[in-house]
Design a protein around this motif. Sequence first.
Motif, mmCIF file in Angstrom:
data_model
loop_
_atom_site.group_PDB
_atom_site.id
_atom_site.type_symbol
_atom_site.label_atom_id
_atom_site.label_comp_id
_atom_site.label_asym_id
_atom_site.label_seq_id
_atom_site.Cartn_x
_atom_site.Cartn_y
_atom_site.Cartn_z
ATOM 1 N N SER A 1 0.816 -1.216 0.000
ATOM 2 C CA SER A 1 0.000 0.000 0.000
ATOM 3 C C SER A 1 0.848 1.263 0.000
ATOM 4 N N ALA A 2 2.150 1.136 0.245
ATOM 5 C CA ALA A 2 3.035 2.299 0.210
ATOM 6 C C ALA A 2 3.437 2.674 -1.208
ATOM 7 N N LEU A 3 3.197 1.778 -2.177
ATOM 8 C CA LEU A 3 3.596 2.031 -3.560
ATOM 9 C C LEU A 3 2.654 3.037 -4.224
ATOM 10 N N GLU B 1 5.713 7.726 2.315
ATOM 11 C CA GLU B 1 5.758 9.010 1.612
ATOM 12 C C GLU B 1 4.415 9.353 0.968
ATOM 13 N N ASP B 2 3.770 8.366 0.382
ATOM 14 C CA ASP B 2 2.523 8.609 -0.350
ATOM 15 C C ASP B 2 1.313 8.379 0.561
ATOM 16 N N SER B 3 0.574 9.428 0.826
ATOM 17 C CA SER B 3 -0.673 9.354 1.605
ATOM 18 C C SER B 3 -0.517 8.637 2.952
ATOM 19 N N PRO B 4 0.355 9.141 3.810
ATOM 20 C CA PRO B 4 0.508 8.496 5.129
ATOM 21 C C PRO B 4 -0.768 8.603 5.949
ATOM 22 N N LEU B 5 -0.902 7.716 6.922
ATOM 23 C CA LEU B 5 -2.068 7.743 7.799
ATOM 24 C C LEU B 5 -1.974 8.944 8.732
ATOM 25 N N VAL B 6 -2.878 9.894 8.544
ATOM 26 C CA VAL B 6 -2.971 11.052 9.436
ATOM 27 C C VAL B 6 -4.448 11.358 9.651
ATOM 28 N N LYS B 7 -4.735 11.983 10.756
ATOM 29 C CA LYS B 7 -6.116 12.375 11.051
ATOM 30 C C LYS B 7 -6.426 13.662 10.299
ATOM 31 N N ALA B 8 -7.503 13.645 9.522
ATOM 32 C CA ALA B 8 -7.929 14.863 8.822
ATOM 33 C C ALA B 8 -8.292 15.920 9.856
#
Length: 234
Positions: free
Chosen positions: A109-111, A194-201
């Motif tokens: 999923s990191a790709l 790097e691509d779309s890391p898990l963060v709270k909106a």
Amino acid sequence: MTDHKITIAIDGFSSTGKSTVAKQLAKELSYVYVDTGAMYRAITLYAMRKKYITKDSFDEESLIKDLPSLHLKFVFEASRGFAAIYLNEENIEDEIRTMQVSQNVSRVSALSGVRKKLVSQQQQMGLEKGVVMDGRDIGTVVFPNAELKIFMTASADERANRRFKEMKEKGQEVSYDEVLKNVEERDLLDTTREDSPLVKAEDAIEIDNSTLNIDQQFQKILQLAKASIEAHNK
């Protein structure tokens, strides 16, 4: 009053019960449920079957080249009470839930190539609204304008304990320490990629369900959903 359906985005860490509550919510509201985690797991399973992922290597280039030929879809199954995922017309719902897939899914999923393909599909699935989607980047990337965003969290110990019990009930031979290690490793990979890391909106409502049972969690989120739907129907 118009019947305005909304988009509900549920993000959070692994094993926080996102899929469970999303399925319950979709059923209660007669919305479409999309399990984005299953989509990433499906591609991970494919990569493992093709030996693109081994214990010591990951042939990312070959996997990316194969992506155009991979067909994912969800098919509702009355016996399960939800839609199972199919890869190239094969039902792989049970196979994607193994520890082996869990150990590799964060790498896949990191790709960026994988995320680009799946985010596009997910956005298409949600065009009509009336959708509950859970994952890691739904409220930040897939549907940044979702009317309701939930961010779920719980302690690593609690999440590992839930996952361990679930896997044992399915007859999978795993140890608690193995599951806890996997939970912690996935947290690190999910939050640092790097691509779309898990963060709270910024506009997401955080729910720590460490001490909530399944029904308490569902009732809490259902009330938030009803309030959001009512607000958008005024």
